[in-house]
Design an enzyme around this catalytic site. Structure first.
Site: not given
Length: 756
Positions: A434, A695
């Site tokens: 993604s 993250h």
């Protein structure tokens, strides 16, 4: 008989916490604004639980990011790397969770991993030899004061991670010592916390010790448990305070019961009867000879189906008969953190499905119903019976043979075929799948879904962003490209919307980590693929470049684990149904010319049973499901899979059995430590160890990526190493993505020169 709750969802009914945290990180609101929003969510949660009739309401279950990180803060387990760099504690806290890169400040995030067998992630505590602890954060004590200002009737019950589970969940920074040697340093701080709570007139405390369900606890851990709780027992007797020690996610291991011998009546043991109700008999036999009370985890805290009152009442009566009503409590099986908040927010699910469901709020009302039924209310029991008197639905079964589960040739033969065909350079580069899901992309999908724009306009816009993403990847000089997944809302929900047997919610949000929320779909019937799901956009992307486009699919185990699954047939039967559907999609992609296909299985480790004795059965069907979905292709088609935020040391053999040509894994936060398992096992297939943490918003430097590549090169055969980020890039900004990938490819070029 008291009714209590182990924990309540903290994201807010409209994900207010997510938006507030992200606004704070982007300097759009102040810390005061953030705390006010957090307080509003907490107060609403308390009021809902009071209205639901809960006698003991959890406090300290609210968190701005993660409750394990909160525990580290409470205990003063904060590295100087973070603590000396900020004026406000909340900034230290978020730096530990996310890392930070601002001006001259560059701090990496702490390691993150899965919370037992759930899709929730926690920040891993770190311990040093002779680690010192001490009360640091006042959040717990301030929250008690806030509670007492708002709630009059229900009793506050502070929730803490128990001392032994806290140590178990952490890691030693220096391997020369054993973290359980720190018990003598840690226990006095827990005692001090309890004493401070006593001073605030607290009568109940919940200590979560979920590791009690493990069948692999060492003698040292058992000894530490006994020492800790015998010490706490004395304080409880002296100060008339009650402790609930909670286990959940599986049955309490019988040999661990010895820990609770001779504890006073101030102690109560919580067990998960949803995961295994057959444990109740042995627990009752044990407690009949003890003074402790028993909390029955009777409502499913991990799934969204209604409670079967007939079954629950039978278990409650069995417990009352043995111990007496005054020693019994009832509660959900675990914290309700793992399910959506309120079913009343759903308006689009058909009546015959939604009538069988219960979200967090509704599950608390179910506790009330059970109490009323025990007190003679037969109407509630009759109303509940109609949801459980129907026959099981027909199960779609297809015969699975060895032919379905195996590629034509072994990996070594396939690897030679693929190397000859693809001619990749040393250390081929790619991403996981993604690209950033910007506000514009989300708005585009929403407008199309709500008929604000036409299908033609929508598809033209999707084509443009795919082309832009391809050109960006070409400029960065990645070897294998992806189409970016701009048409996908979520890696699970996207597929569930296209498969029969699934239904999606509108507001069924669940926290995965920090501000990351997911919306698990619901599997209510047999699963079938109706038509192509991904072929159109992946094929379009391939038509726009001479480089290879990697088709991205979500694997059967992850689609299963990241959904709320029907409970009227074994999990593995549903997994096989999903695998057949993915298999058809894989073949369709190959038939249209896609030569590299990635089947993501980030939930593979998450699904692992907590008891070692059940591993073999689990991996038997989980690996079978993956291989069923992936083994339909020719030798020259390369199959990738992705595993993230999973401790792989103990499951490396099973990962090998997947027989994927390339496996990509999270290794950046652990500084390549996870590769030790692959090295020791002599893993034969190709591996893409994540070289930077997606993250965190920080952009990794070329030097640190190069160091990780070189570290990986000492543990793995160089010809088998791929270079990629830890995970998908949808949560990052384009600025972060482009600069991080540029640094990644630059580091790779240097590594190629060094190792050529």
């Amino acid at each position: 008989m008291l009714k209590h709750n182990l924990g309540y969802p903290r994201i807010g009914i409209k994900r207010e916490l997510k938006k507030a945290c992200e606004d704070y990180w982007n300097n759009l609101i102040t810390s005061k604004d953030l705390f006010n929003i957090g307080k509003t969510i907490k107060i609403n949660n308390w009021k809902i639980q009071e209205k639901c009739g809960i006698d003991l309401i959890p406090c300290n279950d609210f968190s701005f990011y993660d409750h394990v990180l909160d525990m580290s803060f409470l205990l003063g387990n904060i590295s100087e790397v973070y603590s000396t760099k900020f004026k406000e504690d909340i900034d230290i806290y978020f730096a530990m969770a996310r890392g930070i890169q601002k001006n001259e400040l560059d701090l990496k995030a702490m390691e993150m991993t899965k919370w037992f067998n759930t899709n929730y992630h926690y920040i891993v505590p770190e311990f040093e030899p002779n680690q010192k602890f001490g009360i640091y954060s006042m959040k717990l004590f301030n929250e008690i004061d806030e509670y007492k200002e708002i709630i009059n009737k229900a009793i506050p019950k502070p929730v803490l991670i128990g001392p032994i589970s806290y140590l178990y969940l952490g890691k030693e920074k220096n391997k020369i010592f054993n973290k359980f040697d720190l018990v003598d340093n840690l226990l006095p701080i827990y005692i001090e916390i309890i004493q401070r709570l006593i001073q605030k007139n607290i009568k109940w405390i919940q200590l979560d010790e979920p590791i009690l369900v493990f069948d692999s606890l060492t003698d040292q851990i058992i000894k530490s448990f006994k020492y800790v709780y015998q010490t706490i027992n004395k304080i409880c007797d002296d100060n008339a305070i009650n402790i609930i020690v909670t286990s959940y996610f599986d049955s309490l291991e019988e040999k661990n019961l010895d820990i609770f011998k001779n504890l006073s009546s101030r102690f109560n043991l919580h067990i998960d009867l949803v995961e295994n109700y057959s444990q109740l008999t042995k627990i009752l036999d044990f407690l009949q000879k003890q003074k402790m009370g028993l909390s029955l985890g009777i409502i499913n805290g991990k799934n969204i189906w209604k409670n079967n009152y007939t079954h629950s009442i039978k278990l409650i009566k069995q417990a009352i008969l043995k111990l007496g009503k005054e020693r019994i409590m009832i509660a959900p099986s675990c914290s309700l953190l793992h399910i959506p908040i309120d079913l009343e927010c759903e308006t689009s699910i058909s009546k015959n499905i939604i009538n069988k469901m219960a979200f967090a709020k509704q599950k608390l009302y179910e506790l009330n119903d059970l109490e009323n039924i025990l007190n003679g209310n037969k109407e509630k029991l009759c109303n509940n019976l109609k949801y459980f008197d129907k026959k099981k639905q027909c199960i779609i079964k297809q015969q699975i043979t060895k032919v379905h589960l195996n590629r034509k040739n072994s990996f070594h033969i396939r690897q030679k075929t693929q190397q000859k065909k693809f001619q990749f350079p040393l250390f081929p580069t790619t991403t996981i799948g993604s690209f950033p899901q910007t506000k514009e992309i989300r708005k585009l999908r929403k407008n199309f879904k709500n008929n604000v724009i036409t299908k033609k306009t929508y598809e033209q816009c999707i084509q443009k962003v795919i082309i832009d993403a391809i050109r960006t990847q070409e400029k960065i000089n990645l070897d294998v490209l992806v189409h970016g997944e701009f048409e996908r809302n979520d890696m699970v929900e996207f597929f569930s919307d296209k498969l029969k047997g699934f239904v999606s919610t509108k507001n069924g949000w669940v926290q995965s980590y920090g501000s990351r929320c997911v919306k698990p779909p619901i599997i209510y019937a047999d699963v079938k693929r109706v038509s192509d799901m991904t072929v159109k956009w992946i094929s379009f992307a391939q038509s726009q470049t001479n480089k290879l486009i990697k088709g991205i699919l979500t694997g059967p185990v992850t689609l299963l684990k990241w959904s709320f699954v029907r409970d009227d047939q074994p999990y593995y039967e549903t997994a096989y149904q999903i695998a057949w559907a993915i298999r058809e999609e894989v073949k369709s992609l190959e038939n249209t010319g896609i030569q590299i296909i990635q089947i993501d299985e980030p939930a593979l480790r998450e699904g692992l049973p907590l008891k070692n004795k059940h591993w073999k059965f689990y991996f038997n069907w989980a690996i079978k499901a993956f291989r069923l979905s992936s083994s339909v292709v020719k030798d020259e088609t390369q199959i990738h899979t992705h595993i993230c935020y999973s401790e792989v040391n103990d499951i490396i053999k099973y990962l090998s059995d997947l027989d994927a040509d390339v496996i990509t894994i999270e290794t950046a936060r652990s500084k390549m430590e996870l590769l030790n398992a692959f090295s020791n096992f002599s893993y034969q297939n190709e591996i893409g160890p994540g070289v930077y943490d997606i993250h965190s918003p920080r952009i990794p430097e070329v030097k640190e990526i190069l160091n990780l590549i070189n570290k990986a090169s000492t543990k793995l055969p160089i010809k088998n190493i791929w270079i990629n980020p830890d995970c998908g890039l949808k949560t990052r900004t384009w600025h972060e993505v482009i600069n991080s990938l540029k640094n990644m490819t630059t580091a790779t070029k240097i590594a190629r020169q060094q190792h050529s």
